[in-house]
Structures are given as structure tokens and as C-alpha cells.
Write an enzyme that holds these catalytic residues in place. Structure first.
Site, mmCIF file in Angstrom:
data_model
loop_
_atom_site.group_PDB
_atom_site.id
_atom_site.type_symbol
_atom_site.label_atom_id
_atom_site.label_comp_id
_atom_site.label_asym_id
_atom_site.label_seq_id
_atom_site.Cartn_x
_atom_site.Cartn_y
_atom_site.Cartn_z
ATOM 1 N N LYS A 83 0.847 -1.186 0.000
ATOM 2 C CA LYS A 83 0.000 0.000 0.000
ATOM 3 C C LYS A 83 0.888 1.242 0.000
ATOM 4 O O LYS A 83 1.782 1.370 0.841
ATOM 5 C CB LYS A 83 -0.870 -0.028 1.257
ATOM 6 C CG LYS A 83 -2.265 0.511 1.096
ATOM 7 C CD LYS A 83 -3.062 0.113 2.321
ATOM 8 C CE LYS A 83 -4.361 0.870 2.414
ATOM 9 N NZ LYS A 83 -4.966 0.719 3.739
HETATM 10 C C1 E4P Z 1 -8.294 1.762 3.863
HETATM 11 O O1 E4P Z 1 -7.581 0.913 3.383
HETATM 12 C C2 E4P Z 1 -8.100 2.383 5.164
HETATM 13 O O2 E4P Z 1 -7.357 1.514 5.972
HETATM 14 C C3 E4P Z 1 -9.380 2.628 5.905
HETATM 15 O O3 E4P Z 1 -10.502 2.199 5.183
HETATM 16 C C4 E4P Z 1 -9.504 3.999 6.476
HETATM 17 O O4 E4P Z 1 -10.715 4.077 7.180
HETATM 18 P P1 E4P Z 1 -11.022 5.201 8.288
HETATM 19 O O5 E4P Z 1 -11.374 6.463 7.567
HETATM 20 O O6 E4P Z 1 -12.179 4.654 9.048
HETATM 21 O O7 E4P Z 1 -9.766 5.331 9.105
#
Ligand code: E4P
Length: 217
Positions: A83
Site C-alpha cells: 500500500k
Molecule cells: C483503507 O484501506 C483504510 O485503511 C481505511 O478504510 C480507512 O478508514 P477510516 O477512515 O475509518 O480510518
């Protein structure tokens, strides 16, 4: 539509993986920090439990260090998706890793223009954050709709991964738009099962059945 779990909690991943409904996992530095675990060990454990893509995020911001981190994370298991943040250096890393057949998930996407660049950089997944946009009063699902349309126009292979999902309605809306993947916290997957009429109907069936005195087994 694929369902990924957005968590680094191994017990939750193992519990929900038994449902047969889980196609992958996403993590981020905040989720790893919350788990209290070493990132390399946590990712290795998750990748051993779930056979689909497991996203592990780099934590540097410059190209060289991000690339080295990405290669190290990718070496943990065949199902790792590295990522990277949606920055110029992140997309350069995306291009380099994708060229080497490593799956890349480009994260922190908040605009269709950003999503277009990620697809051109060879991303396997683009992660638009719908909940965080909604929190600002913006239209998270409008962004998903735009990205799905743009990718279809050019037949990009990049999968639209709806991130930052806050509840079952986000999942339904994403499915109506034809998004490829949603990633959701365990509690949202638990909520998706629920409907009061299911509980009420089951109670009535069980009461009527008990009155018959019968047993199937
Ligand atoms: C995506 O890969 C992120 O880890 C995640 O969905 C972020 O979510 P949040 O806005 O609830 O932190």
C-alpha cells in the site's frame, strides 16, 4: 463484489474468515499501531490466515525508502499488496513495483483525478476514502461513481476498492455502483447480517416448531 476486512486484529480476521465471505484484508499504519504488534509479524500472520490480498502499507515518504519498504513487505508472502500513499513518490513506487508484478494498493485517494493517475501507474487497487469525504460534507459515493465510470471508459485493470466505509449502506451503495471491492471494519460486516424482521421471524418459527415436539435429527 469482494469483501475485505479493514483491520489488523488477527482474532477478528480469523473469526470472520471462517464465514467464507472474506476475500482479503487491508491494514494501515494506524491499524497496525492499534494492534500493538510488530508490522512484519502481524502481516505474516494475517497473510497465512487469509488467502486473498493482504494490504501492508509503507511508512516512508521518499521514493527510495518506500520502494525498499515495499519490496520487504512484498517478500513476506505471495498475497501481499503493497500500500502506497497517493503522492508523486508513491505513484512512482507503484509504477516500479507493478512492473515487477507486485500488487499495489494506492491509498488516501480523494479525487477522480488522483484515481486516474493511480490507474496509469499500474495500481492493482485504488482506495478512495468515502467515509472521510462524507465526514466533511462531501459526496464519497459520488467519487466512487466517477472513478467506476472513468475506469470503464478506458478499460483500466485497476480495481476500485471502497475504503473508509462506515456502515452497511456504504456497502450497498458501492455494490449498486459496481465497485470491485469494499473494505470494512469487522463490526460493519457483523451489522450487514442484521435485520429485526429476521430475528422476529426466526423467533416465531422456533416457537411454532417447539410446539410440535418434533426433531429433525
Ligand atoms: C483503507 O484501506 C483504510 O485503511 C481505511 O478504510 C480507512 O478508514 P477510516 O477512515 O475509518 O480510518
Amino acid at each position: 463484489m469482494k469483501i475485505f476486512l479493514d483491520t489488523a486484529e488477527l482474532s477478528e480476521i480469523s473469526r470472520l474468515n471462517e464465514t467464507g465471505l472474506v476475500d482479503g484484508v487491508t491494514t494501515n499504519p494506524s491499524l497496525i499501531a492499534k494492534s500493538g504488534r510488530n508490522i512484519l509479524e502481524a502481516i505474516a500472520d494475517i497473510a497465512a490466515v487469509v488467502s486473498g490480498p493482504v494490504s501492508a502499507e509503507v511508512t516512508a515518504t521518499d521514493y527510495e525508502t518506500m520502494l525498499a519498504e515495499g519490496r520487504k513487505l512484498a517478500a513476506i508472502a505471495d498475497n501481499i499488496a503493497v500500500k502506497v500513499p497517493l503522492t508523486p513518490a508513491g505513484l512512482r513506487v507503484c509504477h516500479s513495483l507493478s512492473r515487477d508484478q507486485i500488487m499495489v494498493n494506492v491509498t488516501l485517494c480523494f479525487s477522480a483525478a488522483q484515481a486516474l493517475l493511480a490507474a496509469k501507474a499500474g495500481a492493482r487497487f485504488i482506495s478512495p476514502f468515502v467515509g472521510r469525504l462524507d465526514d466533511l460534507g462531501a459526496d464519497g459515493m459520488g467519487l466512487i461513481s466517477d472513478i467506476v465510470d472513468i475506469y470503464a471508459n478506458y478499460d483500466f485493470a485497476t480495481e476500485v476498492l471502497v475504503a473508509s466505509a462506515r456502515g452497511p449502506q456504504h456497502i450497498v451503495d458501492a455494490a449498486l455502483l459496481g465497485a470491485d471491492v469494499v473494505t470494512l471494519p469487522p463490526k460493519v460486516l457483523d451489522q450487514m447480517y442484521q435485520h429485526p424482521l429476521t430475528d422476529k421471524g426466526l423467533d416465531a418459527f422456533l416457537q411454532d416448531w417447539a410446539a410440535t415436539g418434533q426433531s429433525i435429527l
